[in-house]
Write an enzyme that holds these catalytic residues in place. Structure first.
Site, PDB file in Angstrom:
ATOM      1  N   CYS A 136      62.229   7.430  49.247  1.00 36.76           N
ATOM      2  CA  CYS A 136      62.255   8.866  48.979  1.00 36.76           C
ATOM      3  C   CYS A 136      61.864   9.148  47.536  1.00 36.76           C
ATOM      4  O   CYS A 136      62.657   8.926  46.615  1.00 36.76           O
ATOM      5  CB  CYS A 136      63.654   9.422  49.265  1.00 36.76           C
ATOM      6  SG  CYS A 136      63.825  11.163  48.850  1.00 36.76           S
ATOM      7  N   CYS A 139      63.942  11.908  45.835  1.00 42.18           N
ATOM      8  CA  CYS A 139      65.285  11.468  45.434  1.00 42.18           C
ATOM      9  C   CYS A 139      65.231  10.597  44.176  1.00 42.18           C
ATOM     10  O   CYS A 139      66.057  10.723  43.280  1.00 42.18           O
ATOM     11  CB  CYS A 139      65.957  10.643  46.523  1.00 42.18           C
ATOM     12  SG  CYS A 139      65.763  11.302  48.175  1.00 42.18           S
ATOM     13  N   ASP A 140      64.262   9.674  44.111  1.00 38.05           N
ATOM     14  CA  ASP A 140      64.301   8.627  43.082  1.00 38.05           C
ATOM     15  C   ASP A 140      63.171   8.692  42.060  1.00 38.05           C
ATOM     16  O   ASP A 140      63.199   7.960  41.069  1.00 38.05           O
ATOM     17  CB  ASP A 140      64.257   7.244  43.763  1.00 38.05           C
ATOM     18  CG  ASP A 140      65.425   7.061  44.724  1.00 38.05           C
ATOM     19  OD1 ASP A 140      66.514   7.564  44.410  1.00 38.05           O
ATOM     20  OD2 ASP A 140      65.240   6.439  45.774  1.00 38.05           O
TER      21      ASP A 140
END
Ligand code: NAP
Length: 326
Positions: A136, A139-140
């Site tokens: 993701c 997300c990261d």
């Protein structure tokens, strides 16, 4: 909730499909509950930008999810945050078991559990998940400012996530096993125009290299001549498709070779009153708008099913007085 409860319809999963089903079910006056173990929105919440959902030229995945959720909430859709552990089909009604210990019963069940990222299955992938291996970018990606990252895959997800990462990282390598991307043409054009992205064609990762602080490189193999080499990278983002979350699909429901549920045009499975929608269902295009459409179809079909179920007497036993007549 203190006692087991009977519903017209239970929806399992709160992504675009499940929430759309909830909207249509509430509008059809079905007593409905939606069970979701995490946040509402499903995979779409992880998308940085959604540009192909009609009505929105540009919206973030999390904002679109919130709009779906608010829309369903406006019709008073009941939701339960819990994990479904089993769906048990029955003749008169179906049972949905929750990890919290409760059992819900309903005439109809819509399974909208979506899919999960597919894994490469190479050494280092599981070991360094969260330490440089990610599924993701939204997300990261934040952790890779001015760093080098590798994106694996050649589909829409890989292309979108590579473009997202190119806004943060200094260098993005797309590692693709063939000599042409599967991603749509618009995304391909954007990739070509992004100077921070370089595509390594006919290449697959065979190992993720790491040191004490996490991922530091990836071992690549040329699919044409078999040669291997190491590439330094700070992160590896894997987008090679996904598999359907079919663990809850009851036995007796037909699935294709890839594990997608085969339904009829009403999204109904082989078991009457049990529907599969969205990324769980075998279909041509796995898109947000298609999941939403599936939710509509299944909810309308379920409303018809429930109506018939309520009209038919609970038991098929022939009244005794009729049996006595000549
Ligand atoms: P996908 O379209 O199935 O693409 C997966 C990619 O990973 C393909 O390029 C495939 O290579 C590659 N791949 C698969 N297994 C591999 C392996 N073991 N090693 C190396 N490479 C491997 O998956 P996706 O990109 O996640 O998209 C899934 C669906 O969602 C698609 O229908 C897509 O259109 C849709 N989607 C749409 C959008 C959008 O429209 N905004 C965004 C994301 C996803 P090959 O090409 O050689 O098969």
């Amino acid at each position: 909730m203190t006692e087991d409860t009977f519903y017209d319809l239970i929806i399992v999963g709160g992504g675009p499909g499940g929430l759309s089903a909830g909207i249509y079910a509430m509008r059809a006056a079905l007593k409905t509950v939606l069970v979701e173990k995490g946040i509402h929105g499903g995979q779409v919440t992880m998308s940085d930008e959604v540009e192909n959902y009609p009505g929105f030229t540009h919206i973030s995945g999390s904002e679109l999810s919130m709009k779906f959720s608010e829309h369903a909430g406006a019709y008073g859709l009941e939701t339960i945050t819990d994990e479904v552990t089993a769906i048990e089909p029955g003749l008169d009604c179906h049972t949905v078991k929750l990890a919290g210990g409760h059992e819900l019963k309903s005439y109809a069940v819509i399974i909208a559990t979506g899919g999960s990222p597919r894994k490469l299955g190479i050494p280092g992938e599981d070991e360094y998940y969260g330490k440089g291996v990610s599924y993701c970018a939204v997300c990261d990606g934040f952790f890779y400012r001015n760093k080098t990252v590798v994106v694996v895959g050649g589909g829409d997800s890989a292309a979108e996530e590579a473009l997202y990462l190119a806004k943060i990282a200094e260098k993005v390598y797309i590692v693709h096993r063939r000599d042409a991307l599967r991603a749509g043409m618009i995304l391909q054009e954007r990739i070509k125009a992004e100077c921070r992205i370089e595509i390594l064609w006919n290449t697959v990762p065979v190992r993720i290299n790491a040191d004490e602080s996490g991922v530091c490189g990836v071992r690549l193999k040329d699919t044409q001549n078999g040669e291997e080499r190491d590439l330094d990278t700070d992160g590896v983002f894997i987008f090679i498709g996904f598999h359907p979350n079919n663990e809850l699909v009851p036995a007796g429901i037909r699935q294709n070779a890839d594990g997608y549920v085969v339904t009829d045009e009403k999204c109904e499975s082989k078991l009457p009153g049990i529907y599969a929608i969205g990324d769980l269902r075998e279909k041509y295009a796995r898109q947000i708008v298609v999941s939403a459409a599936d939710g509509c179809t299944a909810a309308l079909a379920a409303a018809h099913y429930v109506e018939n179920k309520k009209a038919v007497p609970e038991t098929c036993e022939i009244p005794a007085e009729l049996l006595q007549r000549e």
